[in-house]
Design a protein around this motif. Structure first.
Motif, PDB file in Angstrom:
ATOM      1  N   ILE A 174     -22.850  -5.439  35.364  1.00 41.59           N
ATOM      2  CA  ILE A 174     -22.645  -4.737  34.097  1.00 41.59           C
ATOM      3  C   ILE A 174     -21.167  -4.718  33.733  1.00 41.59           C
ATOM      4  O   ILE A 174     -20.791  -4.954  32.591  1.00 41.59           O
ATOM      5  CB  ILE A 174     -23.243  -3.328  34.193  1.00 41.59           C
ATOM      6  N   ALA A 175     -20.325  -4.503  34.739  1.00 42.72           N
ATOM      7  CA  ALA A 175     -18.896  -4.456  34.443  1.00 42.72           C
ATOM      8  C   ALA A 175     -18.377  -5.822  34.039  1.00 42.72           C
ATOM      9  O   ALA A 175     -17.483  -5.943  33.210  1.00 42.72           O
ATOM     10  CB  ALA A 175     -18.133  -3.954  35.660  1.00 42.72           C
ATOM     11  N   ALA A 176     -18.954  -6.865  34.623  1.00 36.45           N
ATOM     12  CA  ALA A 176     -18.376  -8.184  34.425  1.00 36.45           C
ATOM     13  C   ALA A 176     -18.914  -8.892  33.202  1.00 36.45           C
ATOM     14  O   ALA A 176     -18.193  -9.638  32.552  1.00 36.45           O
ATOM     15  CB  ALA A 176     -18.632  -9.047  35.648  1.00 36.45           C
ATOM     16  N   SER A 177     -20.165  -8.678  32.908  1.00 36.26           N
ATOM     17  CA  SER A 177     -20.720  -9.548  31.880  1.00 36.26           C
ATOM     18  C   SER A 177     -21.834  -8.904  31.072  1.00 36.26           C
ATOM     19  O   SER A 177     -21.978  -9.164  29.890  1.00 36.26           O
ATOM     20  CB  SER A 177     -21.239 -10.810  32.573  1.00 36.26           C
TER      21      SER A 177
ATOM     22  N   THR B 139     -11.347 -10.092  39.980  1.00 39.67           N
ATOM     23  CA  THR B 139     -10.038 -10.193  39.330  1.00 39.67           C
ATOM     24  C   THR B 139      -9.281 -11.412  39.825  1.00 39.67           C
ATOM     25  O   THR B 139      -8.629 -12.109  39.048  1.00 39.67           O
ATOM     26  CB  THR B 139      -9.232  -8.923  39.624  1.00 39.67           C
ATOM     27  N   THR B 140      -9.400 -11.682  41.128  1.00 48.99           N
ATOM     28  CA  THR B 140      -8.709 -12.848  41.682  1.00 48.99           C
ATOM     29  C   THR B 140      -9.143 -14.119  40.968  1.00 48.99           C
ATOM     30  O   THR B 140      -8.325 -14.943  40.572  1.00 48.99           O
ATOM     31  CB  THR B 140      -9.028 -12.977  43.181  1.00 48.99           C
ATOM     32  N   ILE B 141     -10.451 -14.255  40.831  1.00 48.12           N
ATOM     33  CA  ILE B 141     -10.965 -15.494  40.242  1.00 48.12           C
ATOM     34  C   ILE B 141     -10.599 -15.606  38.764  1.00 48.12           C
ATOM     35  O   ILE B 141     -10.315 -16.694  38.264  1.00 48.12           O
ATOM     36  CB  ILE B 141     -12.496 -15.556  40.460  1.00 48.12           C
TER      37      ILE B 141
ATOM     38  N   LEU C 293     -13.689 -18.652  36.491  1.00 48.46           N
ATOM     39  CA  LEU C 293     -14.852 -18.988  37.305  1.00 48.46           C
ATOM     40  C   LEU C 293     -15.577 -17.717  37.733  1.00 48.46           C
ATOM     41  O   LEU C 293     -16.152 -17.661  38.801  1.00 48.46           O
ATOM     42  CB  LEU C 293     -14.421 -19.797  38.524  1.00 48.46           C
ATOM     43  N   ASP C 294     -15.551 -16.714  36.882  1.00 46.23           N
ATOM     44  CA  ASP C 294     -16.182 -15.429  37.214  1.00 46.23           C
ATOM     45  C   ASP C 294     -17.620 -15.619  37.661  1.00 46.23           C
ATOM     46  O   ASP C 294     -18.106 -14.953  38.558  1.00 46.23           O
ATOM     47  CB  ASP C 294     -16.231 -14.484  36.017  1.00 46.23           C
TER      48      ASP C 294
ATOM     49  N   HIS D  36     -21.775 -16.382  28.580  1.00 48.26           N
ATOM     50  CA  HIS D  36     -20.532 -16.497  29.333  1.00 48.26           C
ATOM     51  C   HIS D  36     -19.548 -17.391  28.598  1.00 48.26           C
ATOM     52  O   HIS D  36     -19.081 -18.384  29.127  1.00 48.26           O
ATOM     53  CB  HIS D  36     -20.825 -17.039  30.727  1.00 48.26           C
ATOM     54  N   GLN D  37     -19.255 -17.021  27.361  1.00 49.55           N
ATOM     55  CA  GLN D  37     -18.362 -17.864  26.563  1.00 49.55           C
ATOM     56  C   GLN D  37     -16.993 -17.985  27.194  1.00 49.55           C
ATOM     57  O   GLN D  37     -16.274 -18.944  26.936  1.00 49.55           O
ATOM     58  CB  GLN D  37     -18.211 -17.272  25.154  1.00 49.55           C
ATOM     59  N   GLU D  38     -16.633 -17.017  28.043  1.00 52.37           N
ATOM     60  CA  GLU D  38     -15.303 -17.081  28.645  1.00 52.37           C
ATOM     61  C   GLU D  38     -15.194 -18.231  29.641  1.00 52.37           C
ATOM     62  O   GLU D  38     -14.099 -18.671  29.966  1.00 52.37           O
ATOM     63  CB  GLU D  38     -14.956 -15.747  29.311  1.00 52.37           C
ATOM     64  N   MET D  39     -16.338 -18.715  30.118  1.00 53.51           N
ATOM     65  CA  MET D  39     -16.305 -19.801  31.091  1.00 53.51           C
ATOM     66  C   MET D  39     -15.887 -21.122  30.466  1.00 53.51           C
ATOM     67  O   MET D  39     -15.388 -22.009  31.140  1.00 53.51           O
ATOM     68  CB  MET D  39     -17.700 -19.996  31.688  1.00 53.51           C
ATOM     69  N   ILE D  40     -16.158 -21.270  29.193  1.00 52.93           N
ATOM     70  CA  ILE D  40     -15.889 -22.546  28.533  1.00 52.93           C
ATOM     71  C   ILE D  40     -14.393 -22.615  28.226  1.00 52.93           C
ATOM     72  O   ILE D  40     -13.832 -21.667  27.686  1.00 52.93           O
ATOM     73  CB  ILE D  40     -16.705 -22.646  27.234  1.00 52.93           C
ATOM     74  N   PRO D  41     -13.738 -23.725  28.554  1.00 50.65           N
ATOM     75  CA  PRO D  41     -12.319 -23.836  28.218  1.00 50.65           C
ATOM     76  C   PRO D  41     -12.104 -23.670  26.713  1.00 50.65           C
ATOM     77  O   PRO D  41     -12.942 -24.104  25.916  1.00 50.65           O
ATOM     78  CB  PRO D  41     -11.968 -25.256  28.656  1.00 50.65           C
ATOM     79  N   THR D  42     -10.985 -23.060  26.358  1.00 58.88           N
ATOM     80  CA  THR D  42     -10.763 -22.679  24.969  1.00 58.88           C
ATOM     81  C   THR D  42     -10.936 -23.833  23.964  1.00 58.88           C
ATOM     82  O   THR D  42     -11.670 -23.671  22.990  1.00 58.88           O
ATOM     83  CB  THR D  42      -9.363 -22.067  24.813  1.00 58.88           C
ATOM     84  N   PRO D  43     -10.300 -24.982  24.184  1.00 56.70           N
ATOM     85  CA  PRO D  43     -10.466 -26.044  23.182  1.00 56.70           C
ATOM     86  C   PRO D  43     -11.921 -26.466  23.029  1.00 56.70           C
ATOM     87  O   PRO D  43     -12.400 -26.713  21.921  1.00 56.70           O
ATOM     88  CB  PRO D  43      -9.630 -27.198  23.746  1.00 56.70           C
TER      89      PRO D  43
END
Lengths: 402, 365, 521
Positions: free
Chosen positions: B106-109, B253-255, B267-268, C334-341
């Motif tokens: 929940i916190a992460a995603s 946080t590290t990842i 790479l969360d 998980h849109q944050e996983m995709i590289p920005t460009p």
């Protein structure tokens, strides 16, 4: 058998309940991708004016049928007492929910920086969406909003362009630092002070906002990196430029590559040496109540240009250049440390280093560290090496030519 | 039904996954500051000794689980009552693991997803696997062992390759740090994660080569201890003591800090997967332990029939046990300090002593 | 003896097979009975003639199309050959004597048997034998004249390989068995044949190498086969479905192949082949999950190449199973996983696409399945047209019309192509359909949902068994010795042992001391 049946029905029930909603599912089309944002001082006390640079996907150069009639980004700004409040308030203005996971750049307005920035970064740490490795810059002689408004040539996303610019100059010139939020938080929580790269607008800000800014080879407004902002207790106190800035970066051991002009014989700054490897080691000791900073720098470089005749085929001449190089470096480093001492801001992590290696000694000096830091003695030792002279040994210039 | 058997590889994989469970993701032994990796190493010998105690009891009573020989050693009535203690404690600990996984997700995603849905999906997977039997569970543990090792390698590689590691954060270790490290190693880290291996006393009876259990188990504990130490050392080296101690999930946080070539970033998901895998196995083993003890105490013939009640109890207690994550953490501290040591260390030790005395003086009929 | 119950005689099958109904001594009656039994079918050929010297009435009966005409002529003329050559030696007057004589004469050649039982007679006719009935005798001579039109051994069409044997099985069980026997010249290669299918009476053979195949698996298979009571076995797929232990599993637990070399290799690993008459697809059991990703060619190429190719196949498995699901969960959760460009690129592609990503993916996947299914059923010439229309026109047009985004087309096609990289078609199909379920869960829960499904999937796969062998071996249970030929393939020299669990005994392939091949090679 009955257990199996009950198990199945429970599974079906949960699967059914799955169908009822999509919770976290968000379509790309519903998101306004924020590429960078700026934080300025708000009109009222304790208020922030937060400016967002939102990507306009259909106008970016990456899309196939990019329409060149729209700017690649749009700017929104809102005012609130917390940063997150301002983020959410912007929903009044933006059609899409702002999405921060791709924020590359955070610009802090100079006025805000002068009144203190320690309290604005909590949201970056707490939120899972904001990333801790976005670059932080301080606007210089301008507010953060106007930095974000300028459209840049070549790079379709201005924020990304600024990030690349900073990375580029930090990588090959070394007067700027690549400070991200994570490092900044470590700086705030640590015992030392910190620096943040500055950014300014060269030219007409109003012209820079227009798409027509890009219709000429030399743009009317350009965002340029400019010096290091020195922070004391989270407040911007002064700027460091030129050699002083590079000296600071040098002590912090963040020089990746830089080019330095050194003296040769009587010709001032006539030989350009490209330093491509530099390693700084710092030792902090307390001697008779006064801190002593031992800075040991090992640098390796290549001669890239000489304006006068230097017989580089001779080992002696190279040695002379090495001595000159070491002197030049030492001068910059000393200058930087002395400037910082004058401001009583320990921007070189000396305090952290002392605390790490000798917690007991740190305890004794903790209280009046800034004053002690200003009194501290500096020992700089430079090992400079010139590894190569490029494609030629002797230059084409004659020895006695003027 | 034929007897379900598990091999030494499977035992090895299960122990490693069980140890990784949540210990990989949540900060452990906070008292020791940046020396937490030392305290993990310090707790390792203690963990091995605890395991040897469990293993000794198993070798003495190869067909019984913990409640079985507790009754045998301490007599029917005391043993039965004492064994009954295991059910709520193990259930609660299982539900705590679930809660941690749910909270990270929940916190992460998944901040808009009800925690009930997230937890119940996990419970369904656990129930399905346990319903298929411990043998099937052990086999999937073997497969996931490789998966988690692979993920660990990727995570560590990217963190190191991205140049985030700063060894200055780990050294030097002053005498105070050593003291702190020892204080957090015993009993905290000894009990969590090593003492929790008490669950394996219910799995041992399925083991096919009893003489190999010791070697496989000790190797697994050493491996998982070293990997845990390495991971936490990397986390501290990257984050520094300050952020490490403040974050709820330091590895996450590290990842997030990783940015390799502007392409490999955030790479969360890998971390979340690692946690989900770990929690899945840890929780399943807890649930199985509960099922096994319950079946033994209440003479349930078909252990699989307990899957559903145990799963549902774990699901609901994971939701109602604490109203927020900080409360959950506080509860955990109390639980770790006062309750778990009794079950993980004191009772087994007591059993060994009493058994030894009774054996020596021929007090068994 | 005449069958007393003529009426019931021409129904499909008598209910009590134990009761023998013997052939009558009256030839005319016998012939009438045959016609009746087969409902006066026009392909029943009855040729009546008289042996001149004895005046004995004789009839040859066979079914047109099931027999080889030349063989029939040979057989009949041979059986009657005393007529011309031995006339003077013996006075043959009664049918009995003629029969004795013919028997003596004919049986010396082999392949001929005596039939007394009426049921056996029908069976013989149906399997292509020619029967000679003689007036006054309660027995018939049957000659094996089976033949007729069968397909010749041709190149494999579904399991093509660059290197290796080009032969593939045909529809004839005898040919198929001989193809395997030619590869394994060992007396230990045992074949057992039974008839399955109450109406079709299909020949089903199980083939194994005695001493390598596991007795337990063999016993289990035999009991399972005996338990089959259906009216028809038209293809080996029937047997496959009937012997599978977990009927509701999406994964096939019996392997099938049309390549004799593949069967031979599997027999040598201790597996059992089930050959069904009338189909070129031979079943192999026990099958493991890994088997479906191994091709015979892996053993013909160098080990390093084939190991890499195997890894590639597993990558394809992951892509075809999880590809679109991961794409959707990255896009929606998980849109944050995709590289920005890339994200901005994707976002600009999706501007103007009216559907949510999930719907878009389902549309494209279903379209792909339609094109694939249509392509299979069509003649090859039109099949190409369909693929051009489907691939080029639909894909291109859909993108230009703004109905789908180009990225989605790429993802769906790479998944589609990946699924074809699986050597076993039935496994590829299962994976392809499982993919839909995973896309579905991904659209609701993102990567977390995918990982939960993966847990359940792997637990399910670990719980499967094929003839008692764990489906996921040698991965779970992990068997170190068998790793040499699982995910990767080690050099042939080091593959000294057969896969454990499949073959428990006679495990050593090669004599390790001298490096020479064992006796089974």
């Amino acid at each position: 058998m009955r257990v199996k049946w009950i198990l199945r029905s429970v599974i079906y029930f949960v699967m059914l309940s799955l169908l009822t909603s999509c919770w976290n599912s968000r379509e790309l089309g519903e998101l306004g991708i924020v590429s960078g944002f700026g934080i300025d001082k708000g009109p009222n006390k304790d208020e922030y004016r937060v400016t967002f640079q939102v990507v306009n996907p259909s106008a970016t150069a990456t899309s196939t049928g990019a329409s060149k009639n729209h700017p690649p980004v749009t700017i929104y700004s809102s005012t609130d007492t917390t940063v997150f409040g301002a983020l959410r308030k912007t929903s009044k203005k933006a059609a899409r929910q702002l999405f921060f996971a791709h924020t590359q750049l955070v610009v802090i307005g100079e006025s805000l920086a002068r009144s203190g920035i320690n309290d604005i970064f909590d949201v970056f740490e707490r939120s899972h969406e904001l990333r801790l490795n976005s670059l932080v810059l301080v606007s210089r002689d301008a507010d953060a909003a106007s930095i974000l408004k300028v459209i840049l040539p070549i790079e379709s996303l201005p924020a990304m362009g600024i990030v690349k610019k900073n990375k580029n100059t930090a990588g090959v010139w070394g007067e700027n630092r690549d400070v991200n939020i994570f490092e900044l938080i470590n700086g705030i929580t640590g015992e030392s002070d910190f620096v943040i790269s500055g950014v300014r607008i060269n030219g007409d800000e109003q012209e820079g906002m227009k798409l027509s800014n890009l219709d000429q080879t030399e743009v009317k407004a350009l965002v340029v990196m400019s010096g290091l902002g020195v922070f004391k207790d989270g407040k911007l106190v002064d700027w460091m430029d030129g050699p002083k800035a590079r000296g600071t970066v040098w002590v912090q051991d963040k020089i990746k590559e830089t080019s330095i002009n050194i003296d040769y014989k009587n010709k001032k700054k006539s030989v350009s040496v490209d330093i491509n490897l530099s390693k700084t080691k710092v030792k902090v000791k307390i001697r008779e109540g006064i801190p002593v900073f031992d800075i040991h720098i090992k640098e390796k470089g290549i001669v890239n240009e000489t304006k006068s005749f230097v017989d580089l085929s001779k080992g002696d001449e190279i040695l002379k250049l090495e001595v000159s190089l070491a002197e030049q470096t030492k001068k910059e480093v000393t200058q930087a440390v002395e400037t910082a001492q004058r401001m009583q801001t320990d921007i070189f992590n000396f305090a952290n280093e002392l605390k790490r290696t000798n917690p007991k000694a740190w305890k004794s000096v903790e209280k009046d560290w800034p004053a002690l830091f200003a009194k501290g003695k500096l020992n700089v030792h430079i090992d400079a090496y010139i590894r190569s002279t490029g494609m030629r040994l002797k230059p084409y210039l004659k020895e006695n030519s003027k | 039904m034929r007897k379900e058997v598990i091999s030494s590889y499977q035992l090895f994989a299960m122990i490693v996954l069980f140890e990784f469970g949540t210990a990989l993701v949540v900060p452990i032994g906070l008292e020791s500051g940046h020396a937490v990796w030392v305290s993990i190493l310090m707790a390792l010998p203690g963990g091995i000794i605890l395991y040897l105690i469990y293993n000794y009891l198993y070798l003495e009573f190869p067909t019984m689980n913990i409640s079985g020989y507790t009754q045998k050693i301490l007599g029917k009535y005391i043993g039965w009552t004492l064994s009954l203690l295991y059910i709520p404690v193990l259930l609660f600990n299982g539900s705590r693991n679930l809660r941690e996984a749910g909270d990270l997700l929940i916190a992460a995603s998944y901040d808009q997803t009800p925690v009930f849905i997230i937890n119940s999906m996990m419970v369904i997977a656990v129930m399905y696997t346990l319903y298929k039997g411990i043998e099937v569970f052990a086999r999937s543990a073997e497969i996931y062992f490789f998966v988690i090792i692979l993920m660990g390698l990727i995570c560590n590689f990217v963190v190191i390759a991205a140049g985030l590691v700063d060894l200055k954060n780990l050294f030097p270790l002053h005498s105070k740090d050593w003291k702190d490290a020892l204080a957090s190693a015993y009993p905290n880290i000894l009990i969590f994660p090593f003492g929790e291996l008490v669950c394996f006393t219910t799995i041992f009876p399925h083991f096919n080569k009893s003489h190999k259990a010791r070697r496989a188990g000790v190797m697994a504990i050493v491996l998982s201890g070293l990997l845990l130490c390495f991971t936490h050392a990397i986390e501290i080296a990257v984050l520094g003591e300050n952020i490490y101690s403040r974050s709820t999930f330091p590895i996450f946080t590290t990842i997030t800090l990783v940015n390799l070539a502007n392409f490999i970033q955030r790479l969360d998901a890998l971390v979340i997967l690692a946690l989900v895998v770990g929690v899945f196995f840890k929780m399943s083993i807890y649930c199985y332990a509960v099922m096994s003890v319950t079946a033994d105490l209440f003479k349930v013939r078909e252990i699989r029939n307990l899957t559903l009640p145990v799963g549902i109890v774990v699901l609901f207690s994971s939701i109602v046990s604490a109203e927020s994550y900080p409360v959950h953490m506080d509860e955990g501290k109390v639980f770790l300090k006062y309750i778990l040591p009794i079950l993980c260390a004191v009772i087994p030790l007591l059993l060994v002593i009493v058994h030894y005395i009774r054996k020596k003086f021929g007090l068994y009929r | 003896m005449m069958p007393k119950n003529k009426e019931s005689g021409n129904t499909k099958e008598t209910q009590s097979p134990e009761k023998q109904i013997l052939i009558s001594t009256n030839l005319a009656e016998n012939l009438k009975e045959i016609s009746n039994q087969f409902g006066n079918s026009t392909d029943i050929v009855i040729r009546k003639f008289t042996i001149i010297c004895t005046r004995v009435q004789v009839a040859a009966v066979y079914i047109d199309g099931l027999v080889d005409k030349i063989k029939v002529d040979d057989f009949v003329s041979h059986a009657m050959s005393f007529n011309t050559h031995t006339e003077g030696q013996q006075e043959v007057t009664s049918g009995k004597d003629a029969f004795e004589y013919i028997k003596e004469k004919a049986l010396s050649i082999g392949e001929e048997t005596m039939i007394k039982d009426w049921k056996e007679l029908c069976g013989g006719l149906l399997s292509g034998q020619t029967l000679i009935l003689i007036e006054g005798l309660g027995e018939a001579i049957s000659g094996s004249t089976s033949g007729g039109e069968v397909r010749t051994v041709s190149e494999a069409t579904t399991q093509v390989s660059i290197r290796g044997s080009k032969e593939s099985f045909t529809e004839s069980i005898d040919t198929n068995i001989s193809l395997i026997r030619r590869r394994i010249k060992s007396p230990n290669l045992w074949v057992e044949t039974m008839k399955i299918g109450v109406v079709t009476q299909t020949n089903v053979s199980i083939m194994y190498i005695n001493g390598i195949a596991s007795e337990k698996a063999l016993q289990k298979l035999k009991t399972q086969l005996k338990e089959i009571h259906v009216d028809a076995i038209l293809e080996s797929g029937y047997i496959e479905q009937l012997i599978e232990e977990n009927k509701f599993s999406p994964f096939p637990t019996v392997f099938n192949t049309e390549r004799p070399d593949s069967v031979a290799a599997n027999l040598l690993e201790g597996r059992i082949a089930i050959i069904v008459d009338g189909t070129p697809f031979v079943l192999i059991a026990p099958a493991t999950f890994i088997m479906f990703f191994q091709a015979v060619e892996d053993y013909y190429q160098r080990f390093d190449i084939s190991s890499l190719i195997r890894l590639l196949r597993f990558l394809c498995l992951v892509i075809s199973l999880f590809g679109p699901a991961i794409f959707i969960s990255a896009l929606n959760f998980h849109q944050e996983m995709i590289p920005t460009p890339l994200l901005i690129n994707l976002a600009s592609q999706r501007e103007g696409v009216p559907f949510p990503a999930f719907v878009e993916a389902i549309i494209m996947e279903v379209t792909f399945e339609i094109i694939r299914e249509a392509g299979i059923r069509l003649p090859s010439q039109i099949g190409q047209t369909v693929s051009i229309i489907g691939g080029l026109v639909l894909g291109q047009a859909a993108v230009q019309a703004g109905i789908v985004s180009p990225a989605m087309v790429i993802v769906v096609s790479i998944t589609g192509i990946s699924s074809f990289a699986t050597p076993a078609f039935n496994m590829a199909l299962s994976i392809r359909y499982l993919r839909f379920a995973i896309v579905f869960i991904a659209a609701f829960m993102g990567l977390y949902g995918i990982s939960i499904v993966a847990f359940i999937l792997i637990a399910h796969m670990c719980s499967l068994r094929s003839l008692g062998v764990p489906y996921m071996s040698p991965l779970g249970p992990f068997i170190p010795d068998s790793q040499k030929d699982a995910v990767y393939r080690s050099p042939l020299q080091s593959m000294r042992t057969r896969p454990r669990l499949v073959s428990q005994k006679n495990n050593v392939r090669m004599d390790s001391d001298e490096g020479k091949r064992g006796d089974k090679q």
